[in-house]
Motif scaffolding. Structure first.
Motif, PDB file in Angstrom:
ATOM      1  N   ALA A   1       0.908  -1.214   0.052  1.00 35.33           N
ATOM      2  CA  ALA A   1       0.011  -0.169  -0.055  1.00 35.33           C
ATOM      3  C   ALA A   1       0.974   1.247  -0.066  1.00 35.33           C
ATOM      4  CB  ALA A   1      -1.005   0.052   1.149  1.00 35.33           C
TER       5      ALA A   1
ATOM      6  N   LEU B   1      -7.010   4.029   0.816  1.00 37.69           N
ATOM      7  CA  LEU B   1      -6.314   5.150   1.280  1.00 37.69           C
ATOM      8  C   LEU B   1      -5.733   4.798   2.642  1.00 37.69           C
ATOM      9  CD1 LEU B   1      -4.544   7.506   0.437  1.00 37.69           C
ATOM     10  CD2 LEU B   1      -6.630   8.804   0.898  1.00 37.69           C
ATOM     11  N   SER B   2      -6.738   4.380   3.557  1.00 35.74           N
ATOM     12  CA  SER B   2      -6.435   4.204   5.086  1.00 35.74           C
ATOM     13  C   SER B   2      -5.181   3.323   5.195  1.00 35.74           C
ATOM     14  CB  SER B   2      -7.614   3.734   5.889  1.00 35.74           C
ATOM     15  OG  SER B   2      -7.742   2.240   5.353  1.00 35.74           O
TER      16      SER B   2
ATOM     17  N   GLU C   1     -12.145   2.329   2.462  1.00 29.72           N
ATOM     18  CA  GLU C   1     -11.359   3.143   1.392  1.00 29.72           C
ATOM     19  C   GLU C   1      -9.902   2.600   1.556  1.00 29.72           C
ATOM     20  OE1 GLU C   1     -12.076   4.617  -1.174  1.00 29.72           O
ATOM     21  OE2 GLU C   1     -14.188   4.984  -1.130  1.00 29.72           O
TER      22      GLU C   1
ATOM     23  N   SER D   1       7.599   7.061  -1.551  1.00 30.37           N
ATOM     24  CA  SER D   1       6.884   7.335  -0.021  1.00 30.37           C
ATOM     25  C   SER D   1       7.847   6.410   1.051  1.00 30.37           C
ATOM     26  CB  SER D   1       5.613   7.047   0.197  1.00 30.37           C
ATOM     27  OG  SER D   1       4.718   7.416  -0.511  1.00 30.37           O
TER      28      SER D   1
ATOM     29  N   THR E   1       2.035  11.462   6.655  1.00 35.89           N
ATOM     30  CA  THR E   1       0.527  11.193   7.262  1.00 35.89           C
ATOM     31  C   THR E   1       0.167  12.160   8.284  1.00 35.89           C
ATOM     32  OG1 THR E   1       0.555   8.952   6.549  1.00 35.89           O
ATOM     33  CG2 THR E   1      -1.005   9.494   8.124  1.00 35.89           C
TER      34      THR E   1
ATOM     35  N   TYR F   1      -2.932  14.713   7.642  1.00 37.67           N
ATOM     36  CA  TYR F   1      -4.396  14.219   8.073  1.00 37.67           C
ATOM     37  C   TYR F   1      -4.466  13.886   9.297  1.00 37.67           C
ATOM     38  CZ  TYR F   1      -3.427  13.012   2.813  1.00 37.67           C
ATOM     39  OH  TYR F   1      -3.542  13.124   1.661  1.00 37.67           O
TER      40      TYR F   1
ATOM     41  N   LEU G   1     -11.865   6.845   6.450  1.00 43.62           N
ATOM     42  CA  LEU G   1     -11.511   5.993   5.294  1.00 43.62           C
ATOM     43  C   LEU G   1     -11.518   4.589   5.506  1.00 43.62           C
ATOM     44  CD1 LEU G   1      -8.283   7.962   4.143  1.00 43.62           C
ATOM     45  CD2 LEU G   1     -10.456   7.847   3.216  1.00 43.62           C
TER      46      LEU G   1
ATOM     47  N   ILE H   1      -8.737   9.645   8.599  1.00 43.42           N
ATOM     48  CA  ILE H   1      -8.233   8.015   8.389  1.00 43.42           C
ATOM     49  C   ILE H   1      -9.090   7.096   8.791  1.00 43.42           C
ATOM     50  CG2 ILE H   1      -6.265   6.455   8.918  1.00 43.42           C
ATOM     51  CD1 ILE H   1      -4.610   9.029   9.275  1.00 43.42           C
TER      52      ILE H   1
ATOM     53  N   THR I   1      -2.730   3.017   3.188  1.00 46.78           N
ATOM     54  CA  THR I   1      -1.564   3.651   2.684  1.00 46.78           C
ATOM     55  C   THR I   1      -0.879   4.821   3.999  1.00 46.78           C
ATOM     56  OG1 THR I   1      -2.251   3.457   0.388  1.00 46.78           O
ATOM     57  CG2 THR I   1      -0.440   5.192   1.100  1.00 46.78           C
ATOM     58  N   LEU I   2      -2.077   5.604   4.190  1.00 49.29           N
ATOM     59  CA  LEU I   2      -1.625   6.427   5.243  1.00 49.29           C
ATOM     60  C   LEU I   2      -1.217   5.933   6.660  1.00 49.29           C
ATOM     61  CD1 LEU I   2      -4.590   9.177   4.659  1.00 49.29           C
ATOM     62  CD2 LEU I   2      -2.226   9.087   3.851  1.00 49.29           C
TER      63      LEU I   2
END
Length: 424
Positions: free
Chosen positions: A63, A379-380, A377, A68, A360, A364, A372, A369, A382-383
């Motif tokens: 992810a 993206l959660s 989702e 990154s 993150t 955010y 998400l 988060i 990833t963050l």
């Protein structure tokens, strides 16, 4: 006959930079310990040790973009030879120019031999083999298999037959095959093929397995040197021997002496052990292994385990845990691991960790988060993964700095005291 050193091994180097002195009771005084800082030099850059190596099992840190991973401070990534052998296949990575180019990672790379996955998945234990003595198999069982599963890996003197967890196809790994696979994958550091045992195996089987791993190590070195000559136009790949022996001091020390006499570039400390014995076992190995070669501890990331391993002489570590727990909404903080699934975070506008320098936390909120994650989702993942990887990487980096400036014991006490609270 084990071959002597290869001339190209000079392309890989390890230097001890500073040594950890004292102990918690003596503060900054006392004797030199097994802990140290150092520098590993590979064809794709240096690794300042101690260092946490991010796990990118299938040529990806789950992810998280490679860019990154670089930005969060990881110095190297470790991929898995078993998984890459099955998909997309080592030939694909070889054609791409090796693991780093394939995944757009410019820094140093590791691959493990695939032995752990062959044995663990072949026993039906999925991600990990049950290492606890309370596992379902009786003590002394030499064919431990997960409840309700059948054995899908079978060991003989030449290697292992195993069944793919993807499609049921039958495959063969041997020391020579593992070396060929890893040379094609093209990592800077790779590991010899070994047999992983569990704590349920009898003492007799542990001895038998250790000797088999020793013979396989000899074959790995011979094939590695042959392939190094055959692939002369490729960057040199370092080969680490893997130390087994479960929780038996005499077997661990014997494995270190046997493999330490072989022309490996470094060593991996693996195998079955209980958490409370981790530091002791790593210490046995550090006392026996060559001082001028790096030691990689396979599969740890909990703060207390990392600190005890650094003290005991481990130089690098890897673990999938930071991204795995992130996918279940768990995140690390200085006060311990928390979980965003809780309703109390629904209107929490703060970052995952106050003062954290990760991307993150700089951009955010916990509330966002959590939304998400609850909305499924991706993206959660990833963050939280970015934050968790940064947390562990930074902690190990700070431990290295603390060794260098003589404040390691104070740093350890403060870090673990906050993280575990009354449990420490």
């Amino acid at each position: 006959m084990v071959p002597s050193d290869h001339p190209r091994q000079s392309e890989f180097a390890f230097r001890v930079d500073a040594r950890l002195t004292g102990d918690p009771g003596k503060g900054r005084g006392g004797d030199v310990t097994l802990g140290r800082t150092g520098t590993i030099t590979t064809p794709h850059g240096e690794i300042q040790t101690p260092a946490f190596i991010a796990v990118g099992t299938k040529a990806t840190v789950k992810a998280v973009l490679p860019e990154s991973v670089r930005d969060l401070g990881a110095q190297a990534v470790l991929a898995n030879a078993y998984h890459l052998y099955l998909q997309p296949g080592p030939e694909i990575l070889d054609e791409a120019g090796g693991l780093g180019k394939f995944m757009n990672w410019a820094g140093p790379t590791f691959t493990d031999s695939g032995g752990f996955q062959v044995m663990s998945l072949g026993s039906g234990f999925k991600k990990v083999i049950e290492m606890s003595v309370a596992a379902s198999a009786p003590a002394g069982a030499d064919d431990a298999v997960a409840p309700g599963k059948e054995r899908l890996a079978h060991v003989d003197e030449d290697g292992v037959w195993f069944t793919s967890h993807l499609n049921g196809d039958r495959h063969r790994f041997s020391p020579e095959i593992s070396m060929n696979v890893q040379h094609k994958i093209g990592a800077d550091i790779m590991f010899a093929f070994d047999e992983l045992t569990t704590l349920q195996n009898s003492r007799g089987y542990q001895e038998e397995s250790l000797e088999r791993t020793r013979r396989w190590a000899e074959r790995c070195v011979a094939e590695h040197f042959r392939l190094t000559d055959e692939r002369a136009g490729k960057p040199y790949q370092a080969l680490f021997g893997v130390i087994q022996g479960a929780q038996y001091e005499d077997l661990r020390r014997k494995a270190c002496r046997d493999l330490g006499a072989m022309p490996f570039d470094g060593f991996g400390i693996g195998g079955a052990l209980e958490k409370e014995n981790l530091g002791t076992i790593v210490g046995w190995c550090s006392e026996e292994l060559p001082e001028d070669k790096p030691r990689h501890l396979l599969g740890i990331s909990e703060p207390d385990d990392i600190f005890v391993s650094i003290e005991a002489g481990a130089d690098t570590f890897d673990c999938v845990s930071p991204t795995r727990v992130a996918r279940n909404s768990a995140f690390y903080t200085a006060e311990g691991r928390l979980n965003l699934a809780g309703a109390k975070y629904r209107r929490d506008w703060g970052p995952l960790q106050d003062g954290c320098d990760c991307y993150t936390c700089q951009n955010y909120s916990r509330a966002y988060i959590r939304h998400l994650y609850k909305a499924k989702e991706l993206l959660s993942h990833t963050l939280i993964s970015i934050h968790n990887e940064r947390f562990v990487v930074r902690m190990v980096d700070d431990a290295r700095k603390a060794i260098e400036d003589g404040t390691f014991w104070e740093f350890k006490a403060e870090t673990l005291g906050r993280y575990y609270g009354a449990r420490v």
